[in-house]
Write an enzyme that holds these catalytic residues in place. Sequence first.
Site, PDB file in Angstrom:
ATOM      1  N   LYS A 279       0.856  -1.192   0.000  1.00 31.23           N
ATOM      2  CA  LYS A 279       0.000   0.000   0.000  1.00 31.23           C
ATOM      3  C   LYS A 279       0.887   1.234   0.000  1.00 31.23           C
ATOM      4  CE  LYS A 279      -3.053   2.695   3.088  1.00 31.23           C
ATOM      5  NZ  LYS A 279      -3.884   2.702   4.321  1.00 31.23           N
ATOM      6  N   LYS A 291     -10.008  12.936   8.272  1.00 31.59           N
ATOM      7  CA  LYS A 291      -9.489  12.573   9.589  1.00 31.59           C
ATOM      8  C   LYS A 291      -9.435  13.803  10.487  1.00 31.59           C
ATOM      9  CE  LYS A 291      -6.339   8.827   8.136  1.00 31.59           C
ATOM     10  NZ  LYS A 291      -6.937   7.745   8.937  1.00 31.59           N
ATOM     11  N   ASP A 361     -12.066   7.009   4.036  1.00 34.25           N
ATOM     12  CA  ASP A 361     -10.816   6.810   4.776  1.00 34.25           C
ATOM     13  C   ASP A 361     -10.390   5.335   4.797  1.00 34.25           C
ATOM     14  OD1 ASP A 361      -8.621   7.517   6.249  1.00 34.25           O
ATOM     15  OD2 ASP A 361      -9.709   7.795   8.149  1.00 34.25           O
ATOM     16  N   GLU A 363      -9.282   3.600   2.444  1.00 33.20           N
ATOM     17  CA  GLU A 363      -8.819   3.704   1.062  1.00 33.20           C
ATOM     18  C   GLU A 363      -7.735   2.685   0.714  1.00 33.20           C
ATOM     19  OE1 GLU A 363      -7.528   5.340   3.479  1.00 33.20           O
ATOM     20  OE2 GLU A 363      -5.392   5.069   3.066  1.00 33.20           O
ATOM     21  N   ARG A 365      -7.414  -0.490   1.274  1.00 27.23           N
ATOM     22  CA  ARG A 365      -7.930  -1.754   0.728  1.00 27.23           C
ATOM     23  C   ARG A 365      -8.380  -1.588  -0.722  1.00 27.23           C
ATOM     24  NH1 ARG A 365     -12.160  -1.966   5.564  1.00 27.23           N
ATOM     25  NH2 ARG A 365     -10.410  -0.803   6.432  1.00 27.23           N
TER      26      ARG A 365
END
Length: 514
Positions: A279, A291, A361, A363, A365
């Site tokens: 990632k 966030k 959020d 994101e 995955r």
Amino acid sequence: MSESPAVSFHKSVSAETGTVVVLTDETLTFGAETGGLGIADLVRKAAGIAEYKGKALAVLDLLAPAGLSFDRLVVVGLGAAEELVEGDWSRLGGTILGTLRKGEQATLLAERPDGTPISGDQLADIGLGAVLRAYSFDRYKSGRNNKDSKEGKNGDNGKASKGAVKLDIVAGESSKAKKAWVARSAIAEGAILARELVNEPANVLGPVEFADKAAELAALGVTIETLTEKQMKKLGMRALLGVAQGSVRPPRLVAMHWNGSKSKDSKDGKDKPVAFVGKGVVFDTGGISIKPAGGMEDMKGDMGGAAAVVGLMHALASRKAKANVVGIIGLVENMPDGNAQRPGDIVEAASGVTIEIINTDAEGRLVLADALWYAQKTYEPKVIVDLATLTGAIMVALGNDHAGMFANDDALATALSKAGEVTGEKVWRMPLGAAYDKMIESKFADIKNTGGRYGGSITAAQFLKRFVDDGVAWAHLDIAGTAMGSPQSEINRSWASGWGVRILDRLVADNYEG
Ligand code: BES
Ligand code: MN
Ligand code: ZN
């Protein structure tokens, strides 16, 4: 970046000057060579005063030791020497390095108190720990605005700056150590590269700049393939692209292929590579599901998985690993803007699976979904390990000392656990199962990108599993708690740890080489 210490291995002591480092145990015994220095009485007396017991990694520091030719004597406890694994020898090397100042020249008499030799591999592990410990990220410390610093540009806040530490390791097995050091220094370089990438701020390393750094591995013989936004669109990678669309900086996907395997026979499947997928969210604001401000700066490290993959490929290529390995990283920035993805949006991943976005959020995955698909359709790997700073929930579960491991294959899980124990980059296996998989069913699409608060790391892993083909052995490592910000250790003083390079290099060495 700080200067790397000059670590070298020698059969015998060239000159007893500077600092001498010796190893002892809880009986304050020394090996034969060390005993020849005539330090036993001095150490016993000092140990009594300092209540020094020779425990593992405990240090006794004697300056200007009376009657001896050198400046400083450092005594370090070895602990139960028979039980020490790779990672323990590195922690010893890190501890020793930590006692030295910049520019200091030290000689380590690497000898067990009971006289049995320290092996070449173990000596190299000491060197590895020393190099990792010496690393600090100080590129942006100009020193110009620090009234307390007398040293100017290269000053370390007033400490003397006289270049790198010189550590001479003296041991019976020095020639074996020199050979082992070729591989160990490649691993050190790889881990430090990963730390550099994680420490660099996102304004400096966007997806394109990160991809350019990965492409530099071409110099080591790694084949690089970089996908642009246009190419990813053509492939239908709308899960990854959905995350990237809120940023003005375009995404990249980089594949790094190291074909060091001797076996080129495709019929037996032996040339099928091991794939590592990372990632690479260069910054994670959360997107529209933004966030909170506090601590958001840490999200420059949300590419820790991709950094570990690049560092690993660097290590494998530099030490010319005899394995067929491919590294795939998905590079995006998760930003909120007028074009950003919304909660409620439905995207179709390249695999054809449709995803309802519940929280922008979640994101990582989405990026991995398409990176996993690309890895499988392009390289047909027999094994995939992905690494991701994926969930805050894994820190709630495991803290900073273990990465979370999820696997669909027991043999792979066991191999990873073992590699983790040996290197000290530890993993803890977490469950997968149908009940968790049910939690990501969507009202409108095939799956949704969050499964609620409970079991947050597990539902994230279940999501990834939806993109792993049957018959592929797969493990997912959630490194949110270990890649950065974890407590300082004997072998790391920097915010970024470079977590993943050592465990995965060991996984490859023990299972897929030769
Ligand atoms: N990058 C974060 C996870 C993270 C948090 C890594 C803290 C390192 C330190 C990830 O993209 C994220 O935001 N995850 C969410 C998922 C949630 C929205 C389902 C989380 O963990 O809160
Ligand atoms: Mn996120
Ligand atoms: Zn993230």
